[in-house]
Scaffold this active site. Structure first.
Site, PDB file in Angstrom:
ATOM      1  CG  HIS A  37     -63.015 -15.822   3.750  1.00 21.46           C
ATOM      2  ND1 HIS A  37     -62.517 -14.666   3.208  1.00 21.46           N
ATOM      3  CD2 HIS A  37     -64.215 -16.028   3.162  1.00 21.46           C
ATOM      4  CE1 HIS A  37     -63.372 -14.190   2.323  1.00 21.46           C
ATOM      5  NE2 HIS A  37     -64.416 -14.997   2.273  1.00 21.46           N
ATOM      6  CD  GLU A 146     -73.452 -15.081  13.609  1.00 18.43           C
ATOM      7  OE1 GLU A 146     -73.106 -14.011  14.172  1.00 18.43           O
ATOM      8  OE2 GLU A 146     -73.884 -16.072  14.226  1.00 18.43           O
ATOM      9  CE  LYS A 147     -69.409  -7.900   4.999  1.00 16.64           C
ATOM     10  NZ  LYS A 147     -69.668  -8.514   3.702  1.00 16.64           N
ATOM     11  CD  GLN A 151     -74.197 -16.305   1.468  1.00 17.71           C
ATOM     12  OE1 GLN A 151     -74.177 -15.892   0.330  1.00 17.71           O
ATOM     13  NE2 GLN A 151     -73.101 -16.536   2.173  1.00 17.71           N
TER      14      GLN A 151
HETATM   15  O1  PAF Z   1     -70.675 -15.946   0.828  1.00 18.92           O
HETATM   16  C1  PAF Z   1     -70.091 -16.255  -0.229  1.00 18.92           C
HETATM   17  O2  PAF Z   1     -68.891 -16.045  -0.379  1.00 18.92           O
HETATM   18  C2  PAF Z   1     -70.882 -16.871  -1.362  1.00 18.92           C
HETATM   19  O3  PAF Z   1     -72.148 -16.329  -1.443  1.00 18.92           O
HETATM   20  C3  PAF Z   1     -70.935 -18.415  -1.303  1.00 18.92           C
HETATM   21  C4  PAF Z   1     -71.685 -18.888  -0.063  1.00 18.92           C
HETATM   22  C5  PAF Z   1     -69.541 -18.975  -1.312  1.00 18.92           C
HETATM   23  C6  PAF Z   1     -71.683 -18.948  -2.520  1.00 18.92           C
HETATM   24  O4  PAF Z   1     -71.047 -18.602  -3.711  1.00 18.92           O
END
Ligand code: PAF
Length: 277
Positions: A37, A146-147, A151
């Protein structure tokens, strides 16, 4: 660093920033923050005037029997990490949706394979919360890891299809020293499970090496990698086009290997470029 919990207050503050011509950068998260993060925050920081991080464990993206109730939390540690990485506003809503929330954002196609096959409601939950967060934070740019390769592709498609005025950046996956992809869910792993979790990246690196050595056939690559995996259950191991996520039979151009597997009760995901795009 300011910490806000009220969605309306955040929206009002961000409207004000935009009106003053400031570039708002955004990193949405579910908390229990780690170096992965932090790397997303570091990517956004120099590109914006005002950096916002949200922490919200979004119930909509968890299916029945998944880990919503035990998802790890560490609000104080999270705030310290955000402070250390130059975050201006930490948005931590106890609840994010209005009473009677009735809207779902659904991206067709891209959400059906890979994680979508075993988690059929997951991506609707992700796109719905991300759309709502974008409405509140109104970022000019937002960073996703990118992990979560699928998504990222799904969010990009939503932004394109709905013409949302936000630039999406992908942040490279960050690994621990033993190669395991950083994930908040790694906290669930016992020492034995942690050791076996290494086989995910081992399998992907084996595929990458085989491609570098000339192997092009995806069935052969998969068979070799599956033999290497020390998981309790493999959800999927696929080679796909990095953008369309269409399954490939041969690796003749850019290709990405993606894996999801259970080690103990913990579902882990990882991915690696086979031939870089
Ligand atoms: O990747 C995440 O942590 C979640 O899927 C996100 C993008 C914050 C949405 O809740």
């Amino acid at each position: 660093m300011q910490i806000l919990s009220d969605p309306r207050q955040v929206q009002a503050a961000m409207l004000d920033r935009r009106a003053r011509g400031q570039v708002v950068g955004f990193v949405p998260t579910m908390g229990f923050l780690h170096r992965g993060h932090a790397s997303l925050m570091d990517l956004a920081r120099p590109r914006c005037d005002h950096l916002v991080v949200s922490i919200y464990v979004n119930p909509l993206q968890f299916g029945p029997g998944e880990d919503l109730d035990r998802y790890p939390r560490d609000p104080e540690g999270d705030a310290a990490l955000c402070r250390a990485h130059g975050v201006d506003l930490l948005f931590m809503p106890p609840d994010l949706y209005e009473a009677g929330h009735a809207t779902t954002v659904h991206v067709a196609g891209l959400t059906e394979g890979l994680c979508g096959r075993s988690r059929p409601t997951h991506f609707d939950g992700v796109t719905t919360v991300v759309a709502r967060l974008f409405g509140l934070v109104q970022p000019a740019l937002a960073v996703f890891g990118e992990k979560d390769w699928q998504q990222l592709a799904v969010v990009r498609r939503m932004v394109r299809d709905l013409a949302l005025p936000v630039e999406i950046l992908g942040g490279p996956l960050v690994r621990d020293e033993d190669g395991v992809a950083l994930s908040s869910r790694n906290a669930y792993l016992s020492p034995d499970e942690r050791a076996r979790a290494r086989s995910l990246v081992g399998a992907l690196r084996g595929m990458q090496a085989a491609v570098a050595g000339g192997e092009r056939d995806v069935d052969a690559l998969r068979a070799q990698a599956l033999a290497h995996l020390e998981a309790d259950r493999v959800d999927y191991l696929e080679v796909v086009d990095p953008d369309s996520l269409a399954p490939l039979q041969r690796v003749d151009g850019p290709a990405r290997a993606l894996v999801a597997a259970f080690v103990g009760r913990t579902r882990l995901i990882d991915n690696l470029a086979l031939l870089p795009g």
